[in-house]
Scaffold this active site. Structure first.
Site, PDB file in Angstrom:
ATOM      1  N   HIS A   1      53.404   7.559  69.204  1.00  0.00           N
ATOM      2  CA  HIS A   1      54.612   7.120  69.919  1.00  0.00           C
ATOM      3  C   HIS A   1      55.123   5.805  69.344  1.00  0.00           C
ATOM      4  O   HIS A   1      54.370   4.840  69.254  1.00  0.00           O
ATOM      5  CB  HIS A   1      54.318   6.960  71.418  1.00  0.00           C
ATOM      6  CG  HIS A   1      54.298   8.279  72.135  1.00  0.00           C
ATOM      7  ND1 HIS A   1      55.179   8.578  73.128  1.00  0.00           N
ATOM      8  CD2 HIS A   1      53.523   9.374  71.952  1.00  0.00           C
ATOM      9  CE1 HIS A   1      54.937   9.820  73.555  1.00  0.00           C
ATOM     10  NE2 HIS A   1      53.940  10.316  72.858  1.00  0.00           N
TER      11      HIS A   1
ATOM     12  N   TYR B   1      57.645   3.557  82.378  1.00  0.00           N
ATOM     13  CA  TYR B   1      57.147   2.681  83.442  1.00  0.00           C
ATOM     14  C   TYR B   1      58.347   2.387  84.336  1.00  0.00           C
ATOM     15  O   TYR B   1      59.368   1.880  83.860  1.00  0.00           O
ATOM     16  CB  TYR B   1      56.599   1.370  82.872  1.00  0.00           C
ATOM     17  CG  TYR B   1      55.300   1.542  82.089  1.00  0.00           C
ATOM     18  CD1 TYR B   1      55.315   2.026  80.790  1.00  0.00           C
ATOM     19  CD2 TYR B   1      54.073   1.229  82.657  1.00  0.00           C
ATOM     20  CE1 TYR B   1      54.130   2.190  80.071  1.00  0.00           C
ATOM     21  CE2 TYR B   1      52.883   1.387  81.942  1.00  0.00           C
ATOM     22  CZ  TYR B   1      52.921   1.862  80.651  1.00  0.00           C
ATOM     23  OH  TYR B   1      51.755   2.029  79.948  1.00  0.00           O
TER      24      TYR B   1
ATOM     25  N   PRO C   1      45.730  -0.611  85.458  1.00  0.00           N
ATOM     26  CA  PRO C   1      46.115   0.283  84.355  1.00  0.00           C
ATOM     27  C   PRO C   1      47.526   0.069  83.799  1.00  0.00           C
ATOM     28  O   PRO C   1      47.865   0.673  82.782  1.00  0.00           O
ATOM     29  CB  PRO C   1      45.988   1.685  84.971  1.00  0.00           C
ATOM     30  CG  PRO C   1      46.087   1.474  86.432  1.00  0.00           C
ATOM     31  CD  PRO C   1      45.557   0.105  86.726  1.00  0.00           C
TER      32      PRO C   1
ATOM     33  N   LYS D   1      45.368  -1.075  79.026  1.00  0.00           N
ATOM     34  CA  LYS D   1      44.494  -1.920  78.205  1.00  0.00           C
ATOM     35  C   LYS D   1      42.994  -1.685  78.413  1.00  0.00           C
ATOM     36  O   LYS D   1      42.181  -2.113  77.595  1.00  0.00           O
ATOM     37  CB  LYS D   1      44.798  -3.409  78.467  1.00  0.00           C
ATOM     38  CG  LYS D   1      46.135  -3.851  77.902  1.00  0.00           C
ATOM     39  CD  LYS D   1      46.100  -3.887  76.387  1.00  0.00           C
ATOM     40  CE  LYS D   1      47.455  -4.069  75.752  1.00  0.00           C
ATOM     41  NZ  LYS D   1      47.850  -3.006  74.852  1.00  0.00           N
TER      42      LYS D   1
ATOM     43  N   TYR E   1      51.872  -4.701  73.949  1.00  0.00           N
ATOM     44  CA  TYR E   1      51.637  -3.297  74.302  1.00  0.00           C
ATOM     45  C   TYR E   1      50.889  -2.572  73.171  1.00  0.00           C
ATOM     46  O   TYR E   1      49.965  -1.805  73.429  1.00  0.00           O
ATOM     47  CB  TYR E   1      52.959  -2.584  74.609  1.00  0.00           C
ATOM     48  CG  TYR E   1      52.747  -1.244  75.279  1.00  0.00           C
ATOM     49  CD1 TYR E   1      52.512  -1.165  76.654  1.00  0.00           C
ATOM     50  CD2 TYR E   1      52.747  -0.061  74.555  1.00  0.00           C
ATOM     51  CE1 TYR E   1      52.291   0.055  77.283  1.00  0.00           C
ATOM     52  CE2 TYR E   1      52.529   1.169  75.173  1.00  0.00           C
ATOM     53  CZ  TYR E   1      52.305   1.209  76.542  1.00  0.00           C
ATOM     54  OH  TYR E   1      52.078   2.422  77.149  1.00  0.00           O
TER      55      TYR E   1
END
Ligand code: APR
Ligand code: PHB
Length: 393
Positions: free
Chosen positions: A72, A201, A293, A297, A384
């Site tokens: 991704h 998200y 979550p 990580k 990220y």
């Protein structure tokens, strides 16, 4: 029994460490409290940083991940109906993440362990790491009612948050840092095509939601729910309805619902223990730290601990560099605290907190600020995809 490294716990940390050590001819024995099937039945996250993916390659177990995992280049953040793409690839100079379930990784690692011929014992009881403040540590355990002892050089406590390794360290040595959040995540796994290619998200006034996936035909969704909520009160229909309400309207029409394969509620917590070692015992992964979550990580921090311990032990066995042993905790903790801060920050910015309207507005403003331009989005993107691993010297 005798080995070089006794590993307590057969989650991703223990298995990956065992496999990396094996690649250097270093022996280990893995002890696990439950059955292999039980370990594989746990549904966990599935976003793999490049550092972790490289480690899997180094351990020789990345073939299926490379074939079946999805690379991704972006992740999306929705605020109400507005969808913002964080272009990870462009913003970080070509980095990406791989979406590949923890269950699959664990399966690949278990297969490799079996092929290595190294010893593992499942369904063992009363595992007890001992004498690790001296030169000759050992681990005792019971299997089928019989007592056993493993003499070893080092003990790796890879036994998760509820394991025995951390409590085995004498009182007064460890400092614990903890934050418990006033909500949990209700997760649902279904064999339905994911609502979106990229993960989304979602910040919503009804609460956070996350659209994730395991493959092009398997979806994983989460909803922020109040603490104390019971999974029995969430029928599949109720879940899908609530998810649909939180999705941006441009995405909601694509939602395909279906029967759940799994549904569970997980509380959210940040936890770190310092130091992550005592004598010849090392704490690795969830045994030493937990993150919420948001940001995916947990597994990646476990992998960077494993990388650090592996690189130190490699030098110890190859070049007698026992001086590096003391550096384990210090090296791990720098990266751990960064991941802990990032997960806490993402959790704060994206969730709905009831108790303080002022802080809620400040958090809205903070997210707006970080989404507003490229340089600010880069700050998010770099964290990220994951910070680089620190060399052991
Ligand atoms: N004796 C032997 N094994 C034990 C004991 C014990 N007393 N206590 C726990 N274990 C085992 C658990 O059954 C489990 O299989 O240790 C294993 C720990 O695995 P995880 O909890 O998965 O922890 P870890 O391997 O560090 O994995 C990293 O990061 O955020 C998370 O989801 C992520 O689970 C992943 C973790
Ligand atoms: C998941 O797919 O389970 C997942 C993905 C991203 C997260 C958390 C969980 O941040």
């Amino acid at each position: 029994m005798k080995t070089e490294v006794a590993i307590i716990g057969s989650g991703p940390s223990g298995l990956l460490l065992g496999q990396l050590l094996h690649s250097q001819g270093i022996d280990s024995i893995i002890l696990e409290r439950v059955s292999a099937d039980h370990v594989l039945s746990r549904i966990r996250a599935g976003v793999i940083e490049e550092g972790f993916a490289s480690l899997m390659k180094e351990a020789g177990i990345a073939d299926r991940m490379q074939a079946e995992g999805e690379v991704h280049h972006a992740v999306e953040i929705a605020v109400g109906d507005d969808l913002h793409s964080i272009d990870l690839f462009d913003l970080t100079g070509g980095k990406s993440v791989t979406v590949y379930g923890q269950t699959e990784i664990t399966q690949d690692l278990m297969k490799a362990r079996e092929a290595s011929g190294r010893r593992s014992f499942y369904e063992v009881a009363n595992v007890c790491p001992q004498n690790f403040d001296g030169d000759s540590p050992f681990v005792t355990f019971e299997k089928d009612g019989e007592a056993h002892r493993i003499d070893c050089d080092y003990i790796a406590g890879c036994d998760g948050f509820h394991g025995v390794s951390r409590p085995a360290i004498p009182d007064g040595v460890l400092t614990e840092y903890e934050r418990v959040y006033p909500f949990g995540w209700l997760g649902l796994l279904a064999d339905t095509p994911p609502v979106n290619f990229e993960l989304i998200y979602i910040k919503h006034e009804r609460g956070f939601a996350l659209c994730s996936k395991r493959s092009e035909s398997r979806s994983r969704y989460y909803l922020q729910v109040p603490l104390g909520e019971k999974v029995e009160d969430w029928s599949d229909d109720r879940f899908w309805e609530e998810l649909k309400r939180r999705l941006p309207s441009s995405v909601a029409d694509n939602l395909v619902t279906g029967p759940s394969l799994e549904k569970s509620i997980a509380p959210l917590r940040s936890f770190v223990v310092e130091p992550m070692q005592y004598g010849r015992l090392f704490l690795v992964g969830d045994a030493a730290h937990i993150v919420p979550p948001t940001g995916a990580k947990g597994l990646n921090l476990a992998a960077s601990d494993v990388a650090t311990l592996y690189n130190i032990l490699k030098r110890v066995y190859q070049d007698n560099r026992t001086d590096l042993i003391d550096r384990y905790s210090e090296i791990c903790l720098r990266r751990v605290w960064n991941g802990v801060r990032f997960s806490w920050w993402m959790t704060k910015m994206l969730h709905h907190f009831d108790e303080d309207k002022f802080e809620d507005r400040v958090r809205d403003s903070e997210l707006d600020f970080f989404l507003a331009d490229e340089n600010r989005r880069r700050i998010l993107a770099e964290q990220y995809v994951g910070l680089p691993y620190e060399p052991v010297e």
